[in-house]
Design a protein around this motif. Sequence first.
Motif, PDB file in Angstrom:
ATOM      1  N   SER A  79     -10.237   3.975  -7.487  1.00  0.00           N
ATOM      2  CA  SER A  79     -10.011   3.699  -8.924  1.00  0.00           C
ATOM      3  C   SER A  79     -10.708   4.678  -9.860  1.00  0.00           C
ATOM      4  O   SER A  79     -11.020   4.333 -11.006  1.00  0.00           O
ATOM      5  CB  SER A  79     -10.426   2.258  -9.275  1.00  0.00           C
ATOM      6  OG  SER A  79      -9.654   1.326  -8.559  1.00  0.00           O
ATOM      7  N   ASP A  82      -5.716   6.529 -11.965  1.00  0.00           N
ATOM      8  CA  ASP A  82      -4.678   5.533 -11.676  1.00  0.00           C
ATOM      9  C   ASP A  82      -3.424   6.097 -11.027  1.00  0.00           C
ATOM     10  O   ASP A  82      -2.610   5.340 -10.499  1.00  0.00           O
ATOM     11  CB  ASP A  82      -4.286   4.821 -12.979  1.00  0.00           C
ATOM     12  CG  ASP A  82      -5.498   4.230 -13.668  1.00  0.00           C
ATOM     13  OD1 ASP A  82      -6.168   3.379 -13.056  1.00  0.00           O
ATOM     14  OD2 ASP A  82      -5.798   4.644 -14.813  1.00  0.00           O
ATOM     15  N   ASP A  99       0.996   3.998  -2.438  1.00  0.00           N
ATOM     16  CA  ASP A  99       2.421   3.909  -2.725  1.00  0.00           C
ATOM     17  C   ASP A  99       2.849   5.138  -3.525  1.00  0.00           C
ATOM     18  O   ASP A  99       2.015   5.827  -4.130  1.00  0.00           O
ATOM     19  CB  ASP A  99       2.749   2.653  -3.523  1.00  0.00           C
ATOM     20  CG  ASP A  99       2.937   1.440  -2.627  1.00  0.00           C
ATOM     21  OD1 ASP A  99       3.083   1.619  -1.401  1.00  0.00           O
ATOM     22  OD2 ASP A  99       2.920   0.311  -3.157  1.00  0.00           O
ATOM     23  N   ARG A 205      -1.903   3.268  -6.498  1.00  0.00           N
ATOM     24  CA  ARG A 205      -2.494   2.304  -5.576  1.00  0.00           C
ATOM     25  C   ARG A 205      -1.460   1.247  -5.187  1.00  0.00           C
ATOM     26  O   ARG A 205      -0.582   0.891  -5.982  1.00  0.00           O
ATOM     27  CB  ARG A 205      -3.718   1.627  -6.221  1.00  0.00           C
ATOM     28  CG  ARG A 205      -4.940   2.533  -6.294  1.00  0.00           C
ATOM     29  CD  ARG A 205      -6.122   1.793  -6.902  1.00  0.00           C
ATOM     30  NE  ARG A 205      -5.916   1.494  -8.313  1.00  0.00           N
ATOM     31  CZ  ARG A 205      -6.190   2.346  -9.304  1.00  0.00           C
ATOM     32  NH1 ARG A 205      -6.673   3.553  -9.034  1.00  0.00           N
ATOM     33  NH2 ARG A 205      -5.978   2.002 -10.560  1.00  0.00           N
ATOM     34  N   LYS A 206      -1.569   0.725  -3.987  1.00  0.00           N
ATOM     35  CA  LYS A 206      -0.624  -0.282  -3.509  1.00  0.00           C
ATOM     36  C   LYS A 206      -0.654  -1.542  -4.365  1.00  0.00           C
ATOM     37  O   LYS A 206       0.326  -2.289  -4.423  1.00  0.00           O
ATOM     38  CB  LYS A 206      -0.913  -0.617  -2.048  1.00  0.00           C
ATOM     39  CG  LYS A 206      -0.509   0.490  -1.079  1.00  0.00           C
ATOM     40  CD  LYS A 206      -0.743   0.080   0.359  1.00  0.00           C
ATOM     41  CE  LYS A 206      -0.225   1.151   1.323  1.00  0.00           C
ATOM     42  NZ  LYS A 206       1.255   1.214   1.339  1.00  0.00           N
ATOM     43  N   SER A 207      -1.772  -1.782  -5.045  1.00  0.00           N
ATOM     44  CA  SER A 207      -1.904  -2.969  -5.893  1.00  0.00           C
ATOM     45  C   SER A 207      -1.267  -2.782  -7.270  1.00  0.00           C
ATOM     46  O   SER A 207      -1.192  -3.742  -8.040  1.00  0.00           O
ATOM     47  CB  SER A 207      -3.389  -3.320  -6.067  1.00  0.00           C
ATOM     48  OG  SER A 207      -4.104  -2.223  -6.636  1.00  0.00           O
ATOM     49  N   ASP A 208      -0.808  -1.579  -7.586  1.00  0.00           N
ATOM     50  CA  ASP A 208      -0.290  -1.284  -8.927  1.00  0.00           C
ATOM     51  C   ASP A 208       1.234  -1.233  -8.965  1.00  0.00           C
ATOM     52  O   ASP A 208       1.839  -0.266  -9.437  1.00  0.00           O
ATOM     53  CB  ASP A 208      -0.868   0.037  -9.437  1.00  0.00           C
ATOM     54  CG  ASP A 208      -2.303  -0.110  -9.905  1.00  0.00           C
ATOM     55  OD1 ASP A 208      -2.731  -1.248 -10.145  1.00  0.00           O
ATOM     56  OD2 ASP A 208      -3.004   0.914 -10.026  1.00  0.00           O
ATOM     57  N   ALA A 209       1.857  -2.298  -8.491  1.00  0.00           N
ATOM     58  CA  ALA A 209       3.326  -2.341  -8.445  1.00  0.00           C
ATOM     59  C   ALA A 209       3.940  -2.273  -9.839  1.00  0.00           C
ATOM     60  O   ALA A 209       4.989  -1.644 -10.047  1.00  0.00           O
ATOM     61  CB  ALA A 209       3.787  -3.601  -7.724  1.00  0.00           C
ATOM     62  N   GLU A 210       3.296  -2.921 -10.817  1.00  0.00           N
ATOM     63  CA  GLU A 210       3.845  -2.900 -12.172  1.00  0.00           C
ATOM     64  C   GLU A 210       3.820  -1.494 -12.754  1.00  0.00           C
ATOM     65  O   GLU A 210       4.798  -1.048 -13.371  1.00  0.00           O
ATOM     66  CB  GLU A 210       3.054  -3.850 -13.069  1.00  0.00           C
ATOM     67  CG  GLU A 210       3.602  -3.932 -14.488  1.00  0.00           C
ATOM     68  CD  GLU A 210       2.831  -4.898 -15.372  1.00  0.00           C
ATOM     69  OE1 GLU A 210       3.125  -4.948 -16.591  1.00  0.00           O
ATOM     70  OE2 GLU A 210       1.939  -5.593 -14.855  1.00  0.00           O
TER      71      GLU A 210
END
Length: 243
Positions: A79, A82, A99, A205-210
């Motif tokens: 982090s 981004d 991603d 990041r894989k957690s940042d799909a939005e």
Amino acid sequence: MKTLTIVATMLALTAGAAAAQTVRMGTEGAYPPYNFINDAGEITGFERELGDELCKRAKLDCTWVKNDWDSIIPNLVSSNYDTIMAGMNINEERKQAIDFTQPYTPAMPSAYVALSGDVDVEGDVVVAAQTNTIQASHVAETDATLLEYPTPDETLAAVRNGEAEAVFADKDFLAPFVEESNGELVWVTGFETVVLGEGIGMGVRKSDAELKGKFDAAITSMKDDGSLNELLKKWFGEKALQF
């Protein structure tokens, strides 16, 4: 008092939402024409211009962060920024860690360059490539000895000073050096165009799909209106691969 509490809460939520719209764009700043530092010390290049336009279309407030290539994925995951926009080809190995958006370039060709066009680049020779690139992975799968360097400039220097017989890198990066070398550097016969990867995309990041979705939509809009192809021609020439 209750009204003041509600107002304060709404202001805090609004401030948080605004802060969430600031996106830090990570790049290397050392891989022209994709990204490099200009005479004013600013990040520029194809990806800077493209990234700024994508941020505008996605209604995001973006800032740029320079990071060395060899730690660019770990620092995204940690982090420190981004996104990654750094000439990064999409491949299965990288997908294990991060991603990618859809590609914003077609699968751009790589190439071998040497002091002689008849070097057996897949035989018993030393080939220079930048660390953690798909070109380095490709060389490692051949019979050649891979010599890795932190920066792309060092790979070219290795050929010039005799540490390596050839360098393997993105063709668009190598082309100006070949052209300006007055015949010192030449394309290796039969290996002037080697296609690897799935195209270059933005890493998230894989957690940042939005966030990925916002940039995917912006890339699609630029493909649809032809502006992405115009940028490709501007930075890579009229014969550049396009969508």
